[in-house]
Design an enzyme around this catalytic site. Sequence first.
Site, PDB file in Angstrom:
ATOM      1  N   ASN A   1      -5.884   3.585  -8.595  1.00 45.62           N
ATOM      2  CA  ASN A   1      -6.233   3.734  -7.186  1.00 45.62           C
ATOM      3  C   ASN A   1      -5.195   4.603  -6.505  1.00 45.62           C
ATOM      4  O   ASN A   1      -4.090   4.783  -7.020  1.00 45.62           O
ATOM      5  CB  ASN A   1      -6.300   2.366  -6.492  1.00 45.62           C
ATOM      6  CG  ASN A   1      -7.726   1.888  -6.309  1.00 45.62           C
ATOM      7  OD1 ASN A   1      -8.590   2.650  -5.878  1.00 45.62           O
ATOM      8  ND2 ASN A   1      -7.992   0.630  -6.653  1.00 45.62           N
TER       9      ASN A   1
ATOM     10  N   ASP B   1      -5.184  -0.436  -2.611  1.00 46.04           N
ATOM     11  CA  ASP B   1      -6.410   0.303  -2.939  1.00 46.04           C
ATOM     12  C   ASP B   1      -6.190   1.753  -2.520  1.00 46.04           C
ATOM     13  O   ASP B   1      -5.146   2.315  -2.801  1.00 46.04           O
ATOM     14  CB  ASP B   1      -7.620  -0.349  -2.268  1.00 46.04           C
ATOM     15  CG  ASP B   1      -8.929  -0.030  -2.983  1.00 46.04           C
ATOM     16  OD1 ASP B   1      -9.088   1.093  -3.472  1.00 46.04           O
ATOM     17  OD2 ASP B   1      -9.813  -0.900  -3.040  1.00 46.04           O
TER      18      ASP B   1
END
Length: 299
Positions: free
Chosen positions: A158, A206
């Site tokens: 990510n 993320d």
Amino acid sequence: MPDIGAALVFDARDVVGESLVWDEARARLVWVDIIGRRIHRLDPLSGVHESWPTPDLVTSIGLRKDGGAIVGLRKEIALWDFGGPYRTFATIEADRQGNRLNEGVVAPDGSFWVGTMANNIGPDDAPMTITGDEGRLYRVDADGKATSLSEDRFGITNTMVWLPGGRFVTADTMKNALYSYAWDKEAARLGERLVFLADFPRGLPDGSCLDAEGYVWNCRVVGGSCLARIASDGRLDRIVELPCSWPTSCAFGGIGLDTLFVTSARFTMSAEHLAANPFEGGLFAIKPGVRGVPANRFG
């Protein structure tokens, strides 16, 4: 640097909203819903929204210099003109059937960088447990050639951000860590992996984006309910609260790139939680008091 509190912009109800990018040429936001298998485009001022289905999981999207998009699917990188067919451009890890693509972002040199991971989505779209570090990072050039960037392995790849000084920042969600690398342009390889920010106590890392002051904005998924702004030396600068528990990706957009938009997810959430928090999976916006930088374009 006062905030204007985060507000819901669009009730997308994405299962996993991801890969948000601002198309300044059209003044539109573009993003994907991985498990919903669709691509969104939204004018945040008028509310005009378009959506297109994808043939399989859609994991990332970037903009091309010719006005189209480059799209990460389950295994394939495709060229796509909004509303047109998906034209396979490259295939990543064709020999590793248990893996899929995840994060993908256009780099400053016009290539497309993409990460892989062990597939965590079952045939019925239910979550599957990841048991090992199977992910790697790749670079896809304008000719469709895909090359590995590092021997490092990741649980869930990510975040892909290039700092003003040239270092590359990425994350392993499973390890709750962001890392930075030097980029060896001649060898087209990443250097030694250094810890950028680790063990932040809220959620997991993320997607991220960069602001015009060189700071990284990182979405804290899996209950983090916030954005973390991180200086180029890895120092935590500030935290911005969000009205969603799984923020997934972020991008500056709007006039002057002064609005920070955030996608979110509702993956794995119970019916009771969603009834009490109906805007999970929505698109949100804040005015953080800083501006962003334009998205890179492929080609």
